[in-house]
Scaffold this motif. Structure first.
Motif, PDB file in Angstrom:
ATOM      1  N   SER A 129       0.888  -1.165   0.000  1.00  0.00           N
ATOM      2  CA  SER A 129       0.000   0.000   0.000  1.00  0.00           C
ATOM      3  C   SER A 129       0.929   1.218   0.000  1.00  0.00           C
ATOM      4  CB  SER A 129      -0.892  -0.021   1.250  1.00  0.00           C
ATOM      5  OG  SER A 129      -0.092   0.238   2.390  1.00  0.00           O
ATOM      6  N   GLY A 130       0.369   2.394   0.253  1.00  0.00           N
ATOM      7  CA  GLY A 130       1.212   3.587   0.304  1.00  0.00           C
ATOM      8  C   GLY A 130       1.759   3.867   1.693  1.00  0.00           C
ATOM      9  N   GLU A 131       1.469   2.982   2.634  1.00  0.00           N
ATOM     10  CA  GLU A 131       1.943   3.203   4.004  1.00  0.00           C
ATOM     11  C   GLU A 131       3.446   2.969   4.111  1.00  0.00           C
ATOM     12  OE1 GLU A 131      -1.661   2.088   7.008  1.00  0.00           O
ATOM     13  OE2 GLU A 131      -0.796   0.461   5.847  1.00  0.00           O
ATOM     14  N   TYR A 132       4.074   3.762   4.965  1.00  0.00           N
ATOM     15  CA  TYR A 132       5.526   3.690   5.086  1.00  0.00           C
ATOM     16  C   TYR A 132       6.018   2.276   5.418  1.00  0.00           C
ATOM     17  CZ  TYR A 132      10.246   4.308   6.804  1.00  0.00           C
ATOM     18  OH  TYR A 132      11.585   4.171   7.013  1.00  0.00           O
ATOM     19  N   MET A 133       5.399   1.644   6.408  1.00  0.00           N
ATOM     20  CA  MET A 133       5.889   0.331   6.845  1.00  0.00           C
ATOM     21  C   MET A 133       5.786  -0.721   5.735  1.00  0.00           C
ATOM     22  SD  MET A 133       7.326   0.688   9.574  1.00  0.00           S
ATOM     23  CE  MET A 133       7.794  -1.020   9.755  1.00  0.00           C
ATOM     24  N   SER A 134       4.736  -0.586   4.939  1.00  0.00           N
ATOM     25  CA  SER A 134       4.546  -1.529   3.846  1.00  0.00           C
ATOM     26  C   SER A 134       5.583  -1.290   2.739  1.00  0.00           C
ATOM     27  CB  SER A 134       3.109  -1.354   3.360  1.00  0.00           C
ATOM     28  OG  SER A 134       2.977  -1.783   2.066  1.00  0.00           O
ATOM     29  N   LEU A 135       5.865  -0.009   2.476  1.00  0.00           N
ATOM     30  CA  LEU A 135       6.898   0.331   1.485  1.00  0.00           C
ATOM     31  C   LEU A 135       8.282  -0.076   1.997  1.00  0.00           C
ATOM     32  CD1 LEU A 135       5.516   3.836   0.507  1.00  0.00           C
ATOM     33  CD2 LEU A 135       5.575   1.834  -0.993  1.00  0.00           C
ATOM     34  N   TYR A 136       8.464   0.077   3.292  1.00  0.00           N
ATOM     35  CA  TYR A 136       9.736  -0.291   3.916  1.00  0.00           C
ATOM     36  C   TYR A 136      10.007  -1.794   3.699  1.00  0.00           C
ATOM     37  CZ  TYR A 136      13.215  -1.126   7.551  1.00  0.00           C
ATOM     38  OH  TYR A 136      14.348  -1.509   8.219  1.00  0.00           O
ATOM     39  N   ALA A 137       8.960  -2.609   3.978  1.00  0.00           N
ATOM     40  CA  ALA A 137       9.098  -4.059   3.769  1.00  0.00           C
ATOM     41  C   ALA A 137       9.329  -4.351   2.284  1.00  0.00           C
ATOM     42  CB  ALA A 137       7.857  -4.791   4.275  1.00  0.00           C
ATOM     43  N   ALA A 138       8.578  -3.668   1.423  1.00  0.00           N
ATOM     44  CA  ALA A 138       8.713  -3.874  -0.027  1.00  0.00           C
ATOM     45  C   ALA A 138      10.143  -3.571  -0.477  1.00  0.00           C
ATOM     46  CB  ALA A 138       7.721  -2.990  -0.778  1.00  0.00           C
TER      47      ALA A 138
END
Ligand code: ADP
Ligand code: MG
Length: 281
Positions: free
Chosen positions: A155-164
């Protein structure tokens, strides 16, 4: 001559929507003349629930623990779900009793050893893999012989981008060490955060891969899940089902296979903050 099986791995942070996306994806592809398998690679073991009327199927780890490693054990772990999709859950150890990824390692080794895909005449496999940490067993689906095409759900959430971004780092390092697995695209599973599409679009550009599809947030996902089904099964004529068919179509036809170019910490922070309104730096 044995035919080439197309194998894709879907990675992403826990809870981001990997299993929902994977199940709707395989359900959609099942209408396109493929004989599919979906392999849940997450100790949560609920990857295929919506393909089997909401049930938790027996996992490879549980069966191996109870009956030992054998062909029979493995055959028992395969359940035919919606439209004959072969469903498998790797499972994992009880919390506190071993490495979470070990279940994936054991399951995939047995699938290979007993030629399960050949037995079930599978020509398309989707691995649904927990990607918070890509080490040990969780890296196994992209090791030689398994999935060469990788998609990351975010998603556009930081934590999700961080994992990505961390997953992208792993793929880059695997590629540099000689593996054939490549990043083929980002699947945006929207949570309706601020300027979410712009954030994910720029993130993907920086990673050097396309956004393969933007999957909207929809109440139908939970309505279907509540009935133990995918959206494709429960609401086949809905707009959300159409979105999953588009995702399937885009993945089937995608030819991108790139070595990603991950962001550093500072770049990732800047990117997520840039799209927040009223942000002053
Ligand atoms: P993961 O497999 O990554 O841990 P899940 O697929 O289990 O995540 O999804 C977590 C929750 O988010 C589920 O309850 C699911 O219904 C919900 N969800 C996922 N994608 C969507 C979506 N596009 N719209 C609405 N809810 C969603
Ligand atoms: Mg899951």
């Amino acid at each position: 001559m044995s035919k080439k099986i197309r194998q894709i791995a879907i990675y992403g942070k826990g809870g981001i929507g990997k299993s929902t996306t994977s199940s709707n994806l395989t359900a959609a592809i099942s209408y396109m003349n493929f004989n599919l398998a979906q392999v849940g690679c997450d100790p949560k073991s609920d990857s295929v629930n919506s393909l089997v009327k909401g049930e938790f199927i027996k996992t490879v780890s549980d069966l191996v623990r109870d009956y030992g490693e054998s062909e029979e054990t493995l055959l028992e772990s395969v359940r035919q779900g919606f439209n004959n999709i072969s469903c498998i859950e790797s499972g994992g150890p009880e919390p506190g009793q071993g490495c979470a990824g070990r279940g994936v390692l054991v399951a995939l080794n047995l699938i290979e050893k007993y030629k399960i895909y050949k037995k079930f005449n599978i020509d398309f496999v989707v691995y649904d893999v927990l990607g918070d940490i890509v080490c040990g067993g969780f890296a196994q689906p992209v090791r030689q012989g398994f999935a060469e095409e990788i998609y990351i759900v975010t998603s556009g959430e930081y934590m999700s981008l961080y994992a990505a971004n961390n997953i992208a780092k792993s793929i880059k390092s695997f590629a540099e060490s000689g593996l054939n697995s490549r990043l083929c695209g980002i699947i945006a599973n929207l949570k309706n955060t601020e300027n979410e599409k712009d954030t994910i679009e720029e993130f993907s550009k920086k990673l050097n891969v396309p956004v393969i599809h933007y999957v909207p947030r929809s109440k139908l996902v939970q309505d279907a899940e509540f009935q133990g089904m995918t959206v494709i099964e429960a609401f086949p004529d809905s707009e959300q089902a159409e979105q999953y068919f588009e995702l399937a179509h885009n993945i089937i036809n995608n030819t991108v296979k790139n070595i990603p170019t991950p962001l550093n910490k500072e770049e990732l922070l800047n990117l997520t903050q840039k799209y927040r309104q009223n942000y002053v730096r």
